[in-house]
Design an enzyme around this catalytic site. Structure first.
Site, mmCIF file in Angstrom:
data_model
loop_
_atom_site.group_PDB
_atom_site.id
_atom_site.type_symbol
_atom_site.label_atom_id
_atom_site.label_comp_id
_atom_site.label_asym_id
_atom_site.label_seq_id
_atom_site.Cartn_x
_atom_site.Cartn_y
_atom_site.Cartn_z
ATOM 1 N N LYS A 137 0.811 -1.225 0.000
ATOM 2 C CA LYS A 137 0.000 0.000 0.000
ATOM 3 C C LYS A 137 0.845 1.277 0.000
ATOM 4 O O LYS A 137 0.424 2.304 -0.519
ATOM 5 C CB LYS A 137 -0.951 0.009 1.194
ATOM 6 C CG LYS A 137 -2.024 -1.051 1.049
ATOM 7 C CD LYS A 137 -3.011 -1.012 2.175
ATOM 8 C CE LYS A 137 -3.902 -2.238 2.074
ATOM 9 N NZ LYS A 137 -4.989 -2.236 3.020
ATOM 10 N N ASP A 150 -9.739 2.384 3.036
ATOM 11 C CA ASP A 150 -9.682 1.490 4.203
ATOM 12 C C ASP A 150 -10.215 2.132 5.479
ATOM 13 O O ASP A 150 -10.932 1.500 6.259
ATOM 14 C CB ASP A 150 -8.233 1.059 4.481
ATOM 15 C CG ASP A 150 -7.784 -0.052 3.551
ATOM 16 O OD1 ASP A 150 -8.647 -0.801 3.050
ATOM 17 O OD2 ASP A 150 -6.570 -0.163 3.327
HETATM 18 P P1 NDP Z 1 1.823 -4.126 6.274
HETATM 19 O O1 NDP Z 1 2.702 -5.141 5.647
HETATM 20 O O2 NDP Z 1 1.918 -2.702 5.830
HETATM 21 O O3 NDP Z 1 2.069 -4.146 7.884
HETATM 22 C C1 NDP Z 1 2.092 -5.347 8.576
HETATM 23 C C2 NDP Z 1 2.239 -5.086 10.072
HETATM 24 O O4 NDP Z 1 2.104 -6.348 10.723
HETATM 25 C C3 NDP Z 1 3.576 -4.516 10.512
HETATM 26 O O5 NDP Z 1 3.363 -3.621 11.576
HETATM 27 C C4 NDP Z 1 4.341 -5.760 10.997
HETATM 28 O O6 NDP Z 1 5.308 -5.500 11.994
HETATM 29 C C5 NDP Z 1 3.213 -6.545 11.615
HETATM 30 N N1 NDP Z 1 3.449 -7.986 11.717
HETATM 31 C C6 NDP Z 1 3.576 -8.880 10.702
HETATM 32 N N2 NDP Z 1 3.741 -10.128 11.200
HETATM 33 C C7 NDP Z 1 3.713 -10.019 12.560
HETATM 34 C C8 NDP Z 1 3.834 -10.934 13.626
HETATM 35 N N3 NDP Z 1 4.011 -12.247 13.393
HETATM 36 N N4 NDP Z 1 3.758 -10.481 14.887
HETATM 37 C C9 NDP Z 1 3.556 -9.152 15.136
HETATM 38 N N5 NDP Z 1 3.446 -8.233 14.163
HETATM 39 C C10 NDP Z 1 3.524 -8.645 12.886
HETATM 40 O O7 NDP Z 1 0.328 -4.695 6.112
HETATM 41 P P2 NDP Z 1 -1.054 -3.919 5.933
HETATM 42 O O8 NDP Z 1 -1.135 -2.838 6.952
HETATM 43 O O9 NDP Z 1 -1.282 -3.578 4.508
HETATM 44 O O10 NDP Z 1 -2.130 -5.083 6.275
HETATM 45 C C11 NDP Z 1 -2.179 -5.621 7.573
HETATM 46 C C12 NDP Z 1 -3.344 -6.608 7.703
HETATM 47 O O11 NDP Z 1 -4.599 -5.956 7.568
HETATM 48 C C13 NDP Z 1 -3.323 -7.727 6.663
HETATM 49 O O12 NDP Z 1 -3.600 -8.932 7.328
HETATM 50 C C14 NDP Z 1 -4.444 -7.346 5.712
HETATM 51 O O13 NDP Z 1 -5.013 -8.492 5.094
HETATM 52 C C15 NDP Z 1 -5.434 -6.680 6.662
HETATM 53 N N6 NDP Z 1 -6.335 -5.730 5.990
HETATM 54 C C16 NDP Z 1 -7.689 -5.992 5.918
HETATM 55 C C17 NDP Z 1 -8.547 -5.118 5.313
HETATM 56 C C18 NDP Z 1 -10.008 -5.410 5.257
HETATM 57 O O14 NDP Z 1 -10.693 -4.837 4.411
HETATM 58 N N7 NDP Z 1 -10.535 -6.241 6.137
HETATM 59 C C19 NDP Z 1 -8.084 -3.875 4.677
HETATM 60 C C20 NDP Z 1 -6.678 -3.660 4.865
HETATM 61 C C21 NDP Z 1 -5.847 -4.576 5.458
HETATM 62 P P3 NDP Z 1 6.863 -5.165 11.619
HETATM 63 O O15 NDP Z 1 6.920 -3.696 11.336
HETATM 64 O O16 NDP Z 1 7.604 -5.558 12.833
HETATM 65 O O17 NDP Z 1 7.225 -6.006 10.422
#
Ligand code: NDP
Length: 263
Positions: free
Chosen positions: A63, A99
């Site tokens: 994104k 979103d």
């Molecule tokens: P990003 O990749 O931008 O961010 C992911 C975040 O998750 C980071 O803060 C990362 O931390 C953290 N993370 C990943 N794995 C772990 C873990 N095992 N333990 C703790 N923290 C973790 O993703 P998005 O913000 O684009 O999307 C996030 C989620 O939201 C997805 O699952 C997506 O499917 C969902 N979503 C759903 C929507 C809906 O319409 N329902 C709309 C938008 C998103 P770090 O910085 O440490 O890597």
């Protein structure tokens, strides 16, 4: 026939093709929506044009790359640097974020919320927390890695590492991490999360289509929680409105899109 797609990695789980294709069919719009697994976000723009797309949605983890791929950003996306919807307007890519509005639609049934703990600091966390701030809520953000928290330095919210996080009673705790999407991980260690959830009034997960470990923990603690389905619906309705040149009203798009959730 106009072609649309969702870009992501992973993307196989996405319900967006089903949702948008059903709306196109129901409303008689000549469109087709597919999914594209994209490894490298910097190739988004080139791939979009190569496939001759009219529009796209962008999901995890592209994104922020989508924001950079656009020629022009409109509305709320300007505030957060995160784009989940792109429209091809005469060869120029216009970026939007739907979103945050989708999430506000989803939490309406919870009633008045004054304080929120956001788990995660990625694209979704940025969009949601900015909208919460705009609404005058007290926002705390925590994340696994400290580096990403620095991106919130200029925001009107509190950022804390897991070590700094204090147990207090938040009205709402939101999981915006991808923990639980393709694994069985909690978004933060159990010993940290459990006491927080015990004191919270509501919880919400952005992930949809599965009962994540976060949602299982909420259920075990008898905490009212919802998954990301309503957020998905809310953001999808607004994105579809752009895809179809704003020629159908939001109510008819919502009605058709809701139907696709029963398939
Ligand atoms: P990003 O990749 O931008 O961010 C992911 C975040 O998750 C980071 O803060 C990362 O931390 C953290 N993370 C990943 N794995 C772990 C873990 N095992 N333990 C703790 N923290 C973790 O993703 P998005 O913000 O684009 O999307 C996030 C989620 O939201 C997805 O699952 C997506 O499917 C969902 N979503 C759903 C929507 C809906 O319409 N329902 C709309 C938008 C998103 P770090 O910085 O440490 O890597």
């Amino acid at each position: 026939m106009r072609l649309f797609a969702i870009f992501g990695n992973p993307v196989a789980h996405s319900r967006s093709p089903l949702m948008h294709n059903h709306v196109f069919k129901t409303l008689g719009f000549k469109g087709c929506y597919t999914r594209i697994q994209l490894e490298d976000g910097s190739r988004l723009r080139e791939t979009f044009f190569r496939l001759g797309l009219s529009g796209a949605n962008i999901t995890v983890p592209h994104k922020e790359a989508a924001f950079n791929a656009c020629d022009e950003i409109r509305g709320f996306a300007n505030k957060v640097g995160v784009v989940n919807t792109i429209i091809n307007e005469n060869g120029r890519l216009i970026g939007y974020n739907t979103d945050a509005d989708g999430f506000m639609y989803a939490i309406k049934p919870f009633g008045t919320i004054k304080s929120v703990l956001v788990l995660g600091a990625g694209g979704t966390a940025k969009a949601l927390s900015q909208r919460f701030i705009d609404e005058g809520l007290e926002v705390t953000i925590t994340n696994r890695s400290e580096g990403r928290l620095k991106e919130f330095d200029n925001s009107d919210c509190t950022t804390v590492t897991w070590e700094q996080l204090e147990t207090k009673a938040y009205d709402l705790i939101v999981n915006t991490t991808s923990a639980g999407l393709n694994d069985e991980n909690l978004p933060a260690p159990l010993e940290l999360l459990q006491p927080l959830l015990k004191q919270a009034s509501f919880a919400a997960d952005a992930i949809y289509g599965k009962v994540t470990p976060f949602l299982k923990l909420c259920a075990a603690l008898d905490l009212q929680a919802k998954d990301g389905s309503d957020m998905l619906l809310g953001q999808g309705v607004l994105a579809n409105h752009y895809f179809t040149d704003q020629s159908y009203n939001l109510e008819e798009i919502e009605l058709a899109m809701k139907e696709s959730f029963s398939f």
